[in-house]
Design a protein around this motif. Structure first.
Motif, PDB file in Angstrom:
ATOM      1  N   GLY A 209      -3.784   2.713  -9.961  1.00 50.16           N
ATOM      2  CA  GLY A 209      -3.098   1.872  -8.989  1.00 50.16           C
ATOM      3  C   GLY A 209      -2.359   0.693  -9.582  1.00 50.16           C
ATOM      4  O   GLY A 209      -1.838  -0.137  -8.854  1.00 50.16           O
ATOM      5  N   GLU A 210      -2.294   0.610 -10.920  1.00 48.71           N
ATOM      6  CA  GLU A 210      -1.592  -0.497 -11.572  1.00 48.71           C
ATOM      7  C   GLU A 210      -0.085  -0.251 -11.539  1.00 48.71           C
ATOM      8  O   GLU A 210       0.381   0.860 -11.781  1.00 48.71           O
ATOM      9  N   LEU A 211       0.647  -1.309 -11.240  1.00 44.33           N
ATOM     10  CA  LEU A 211       2.106  -1.224 -11.161  1.00 44.33           C
ATOM     11  C   LEU A 211       2.731  -1.655 -12.477  1.00 44.33           C
ATOM     12  O   LEU A 211       2.232  -2.546 -13.149  1.00 44.33           O
TER      13      LEU A 211
ATOM     14  N   ASP B 157      11.220  -2.302  -4.020  1.00 44.70           N
ATOM     15  CA  ASP B 157      10.915  -2.684  -5.393  1.00 44.70           C
ATOM     16  C   ASP B 157      12.110  -3.310  -6.099  1.00 44.70           C
ATOM     17  O   ASP B 157      12.027  -4.414  -6.609  1.00 44.70           O
TER      18      ASP B 157
ATOM     19  N   TRP C  29       4.314   0.775  -2.330  1.00 47.65           N
ATOM     20  CA  TRP C  29       3.282   0.329  -3.276  1.00 47.65           C
ATOM     21  C   TRP C  29       3.226  -1.203  -3.316  1.00 47.65           C
ATOM     22  O   TRP C  29       2.163  -1.800  -3.289  1.00 47.65           O
TER      23      TRP C  29
ATOM     24  N   ARG D  56       0.234  -4.043  -1.820  1.00 49.22           N
ATOM     25  CA  ARG D  56      -0.313  -5.194  -2.563  1.00 49.22           C
ATOM     26  C   ARG D  56      -0.102  -6.492  -1.803  1.00 49.22           C
ATOM     27  O   ARG D  56      -1.003  -7.319  -1.695  1.00 49.22           O
TER      28      ARG D  56
ATOM     29  N   THR E  28       2.631  -6.915 -12.020  1.00 53.18           N
ATOM     30  CA  THR E  28       1.548  -7.561 -11.274  1.00 53.18           C
ATOM     31  C   THR E  28       1.812  -9.051 -11.125  1.00 53.18           C
ATOM     32  O   THR E  28       1.637  -9.632 -10.055  1.00 53.18           O
TER      33      THR E  28
ATOM     34  N   ARG F 171       3.468   3.537 -10.603  1.00 52.03           N
ATOM     35  CA  ARG F 171       2.070   3.253 -10.323  1.00 52.03           C
ATOM     36  C   ARG F 171       1.232   4.330 -11.004  1.00 52.03           C
ATOM     37  O   ARG F 171       1.455   5.523 -10.779  1.00 52.03           O
TER      38      ARG F 171
END
Length: 166
Positions: free
Chosen positions: A157-159, A91, A36, A40, A7, A153
């Motif tokens: 929804g947290e990476l 990523d 993803w 963001r 994040t 994820r």
């Protein structure tokens, strides 16, 4: 190896991109982790154009030896790319082959004015002359043989970044 918070890296990446945005800039995320991350960034940067997504499964140069991914996804670029500045989002940048495949597919949609690459992590060890314009973390040492970085994820929804043995 301790990996930084995904994040926090995403926030740094948004701040690197922000000064270079134009009203025509559009984001295209590479499935899966790049999408993803692009979601963001798209929200954080307030980009007006809808988010594009791309699956490079059919454009990879190792398609014949690796076969098709178990769940290929449909590419969706809901805007005209001709003459437009694009930011291709992934990523982790490693060999450069996924980026090359994405560029090949993009040019099937038209001729962008500019394509910049934004990645969360550049792990080095490139096989092609590809470099990100935006990247908050560049690894200074090679990962152990057979190791890969992976963005995950969770259901909220947290990476998060993790290292796996391939």
């Amino acid at each position: 190896m301790e990996l930084p918070d995904a994040t926090s890296l995403c926030e740094q990446l948004a701040e690197q991109i922000r000064p270079h945005l134009t009203p025509d800039t559009a984001l295209i995320g590479i499935h899966t982790g790049g999408v993803w991350l692009a979601e963001r960034l798209h929200a954080a940067l307030g980009i007006a154009e809808p988010l594009g997504t791309i699956d490079v499964a059919f454009y990879r140069d190792d398609f014949g030896s690796r076969g098709l991914h178990a769940r290929p996804r449909k590419s969706d670029i809901p805007f005209d790319i001709d003459g437009r500045p694009l930011i291709l989002v992934d990523d982790v940048l490693y060999t450069g082959r996924t980026t090359r495949a994405a560029l090949n597919e993009l040019f099937d949609y038209g001729r962008p004015g500019r394509v910049d690459l934004a990645v969360l992590v550049d792990r080095g060890e490139r096989q092609l002359p590809i470099s990100p314009r935006y990247c908050p973390l560049t690894l200074t040492a090679a990962l152990p043989a057979g190791s890969r970085l992976r963005l995950s994820r969770n259901e909220a929804g947290e990476l998060s970044l993790g290292m796996i043995n391939a």
